[in-house]
Design a protein around this motif. Structure first.
Motif, PDB file in Angstrom:
ATOM      1  N   ILE A 142       0.577  -1.412  -0.071  1.00 20.78           N
ATOM      2  CA  ILE A 142      -0.104  -0.027   0.125  1.00 20.78           C
ATOM      3  C   ILE A 142       0.826   1.326  -0.130  1.00 20.78           C
ATOM      4  CG2 ILE A 142      -1.753   1.386   1.260  1.00 20.78           C
ATOM      5  CD1 ILE A 142      -2.763  -1.342   2.227  1.00 20.78           C
ATOM      6  N   LEU A 153      -4.603   1.406   9.685  1.00 21.74           N
ATOM      7  CA  LEU A 153      -4.207   0.221   8.888  1.00 21.74           C
ATOM      8  C   LEU A 153      -3.939  -0.905   9.941  1.00 21.74           C
ATOM      9  CD1 LEU A 153      -3.859  -0.328   5.935  1.00 21.74           C
ATOM     10  CD2 LEU A 153      -1.522   0.154   6.028  1.00 21.74           C
ATOM     11  N   ILE A 156      -7.222  -2.515  10.792  1.00 19.23           N
ATOM     12  CA  ILE A 156      -7.767  -3.444   9.913  1.00 19.23           C
ATOM     13  C   ILE A 156      -6.916  -4.730   9.769  1.00 19.23           C
ATOM     14  CG2 ILE A 156      -7.963  -3.512   7.520  1.00 19.23           C
ATOM     15  CD1 ILE A 156      -8.382  -0.386   7.239  1.00 19.23           C
ATOM     16  N   VAL A 157      -5.623  -4.707  10.120  1.00 18.31           N
ATOM     17  CA  VAL A 157      -5.004  -5.965   9.856  1.00 18.31           C
ATOM     18  C   VAL A 157      -5.215  -6.748  10.920  1.00 18.31           C
ATOM     19  CG1 VAL A 157      -2.716  -6.970   9.892  1.00 18.31           C
ATOM     20  CG2 VAL A 157      -2.979  -4.700   8.424  1.00 18.31           C
ATOM     21  N   LEU A 188      -9.849  -4.107   3.475  1.00 23.00           N
ATOM     22  CA  LEU A 188      -9.414  -2.713   3.226  1.00 23.00           C
ATOM     23  C   LEU A 188     -10.169  -2.030   2.103  1.00 23.00           C
ATOM     24  CD1 LEU A 188      -5.780  -4.562   2.297  1.00 23.00           C
ATOM     25  CD2 LEU A 188      -6.306  -2.724   4.105  1.00 23.00           C
ATOM     26  N   GLU A 189     -10.750  -2.963   1.484  1.00 24.44           N
ATOM     27  CA  GLU A 189     -11.772  -2.318   0.329  1.00 24.44           C
ATOM     28  C   GLU A 189     -13.119  -1.584   1.072  1.00 24.44           C
ATOM     29  OE1 GLU A 189     -12.971  -3.871  -3.936  1.00 24.44           O
ATOM     30  OE2 GLU A 189     -13.902  -4.931  -2.376  1.00 24.44           O
ATOM     31  N   VAL A 193      -9.409   1.808   1.416  1.00 23.77           N
ATOM     32  CA  VAL A 193      -7.671   1.577   1.097  1.00 23.77           C
ATOM     33  C   VAL A 193      -7.485   0.861  -0.063  1.00 23.77           C
ATOM     34  CG1 VAL A 193      -5.694   1.145   2.197  1.00 23.77           C
ATOM     35  CG2 VAL A 193      -7.386   1.740   3.683  1.00 23.77           C
ATOM     36  N   TRP A 195      -4.863  -0.385  -2.758  1.00 18.77           N
ATOM     37  CA  TRP A 195      -3.344  -1.336  -2.622  1.00 18.77           C
ATOM     38  C   TRP A 195      -2.773  -1.124  -3.998  1.00 18.77           C
ATOM     39  CZ3 TRP A 195      -8.104  -4.004  -1.829  1.00 18.77           C
ATOM     40  CH2 TRP A 195      -8.450  -4.904  -2.685  1.00 18.77           C
TER      41      TRP A 195
END
Length: 247
Positions: A142, A153, A156-157, A188-189, A193, A195
């Motif tokens: 990203i 981030l 999210i991870v 992510l979508e 976010v 990539w």
């Protein structure tokens, strides 16, 4: 993890170079066909197909080509039947190489792999000779220019089952188990976010640093392998200095 990022960057930049010279069209079309054959023609439930279609759009592959590849995968259009075979071997300085192929003639492909490894100073090995040095992982890059913060981030991870988040100079690198890959990309979508690249990749446990003549000779082998029509991807456990990586 820096070695992993180095290799991911090499793959990403080489992918852009392939796209620039039109070398990606055949490989992506085959990937679409295989993804449909394995997981069906609906990208909603087939992440492999979804990523292949995204690559097709990024490489400006005509819609007619994409549709033909989908129809081949469904068996409604006559064409070659492909099988996936991974070859393993060594390049200069003992660098381990995994070569993923998609072929309609395994004898032809095996002979070509043996020829290319020998021609460029490597050795084609037996199945299993180097694969133990790699782990199959989802790998997402990203660009920091996208504006997402490291904290957001990381959240999210963690929530989507990712394994690790690494901050490099101009990008974030996320790794996850293959079974968490689809959930990670969906998360992510959903968060908006974008990539730079997302693939199931073979990530090396450790890397060998090459420079100068050794780096040049190894990249000639990698280039020759990637230019072979049956080859879909090449993975290695090496890294290059920044200036040679750019080249």
């Amino acid at each position: 993890m820096s070695g992993h990022s180095k290799w991911a960057n090499i793959k990403h930049r080489k992918g852009k170079a392939d796209a620039a010279r039109g070398a990606a069209t055949t490989k992506i079309s085959r990937e679409i066909t295989t993804a449909v054959r394995i997981g069906g023609a609906d990208p909603t439930g087939n992440m492999r197909l979804k990523l292949a279609l995204q690559k097709a759009r990024e490489n400006n592959i005509p819609k007619d080509n994409i549709q033909r590849a989908i129809l081949k995968g469904q068996g409604t259009l006559e064409g070659q039947s492909y099988e996936e075979i991974t070859y393993e071997g060594y390049g200069i300085a003992g660098v381990a190489l995994l070569v993923q192929t998609m072929t309609d003639n395994r004898n032809r492909t095996a002979a070509e792999m043996r020829h290319l490894f020998s021609k460029y100073g490597g050795n084609l090995g037996e199945s299993g000779c180097v694969s133990w040095m790699f782990n199959k992982k989802g790998l997402v890059l990203i660009d920091k220019a996208n504006g997402v913060s490291e904290d957001d981030l990381m959240a999210i991870v963690l929530e989507s089952g990712g394994d690790d988040l690494v901050s490099e100079d101009d990008q974030f690198e996320i790794t996850c188990a293959p079974e968490s890959f689809e959930g990670l990309l969906n998360a992510l979508e959903a968060a908006g976010v974008k990539w730079e690249s997302a693939d199931i990749s073979m990530v090396p446990d450790t890397t060998i640093s090459l420079s100068g003549e050794e780096a040049t000779r190894l990249m000639k082998l990698v280039d020759a392998l990637e230019e072979q029509d049956d080859v879909q991807a090449v993975f290695g456990n090496f890294e290059l200095p920044d200036e040679e990586e750019e080249e």
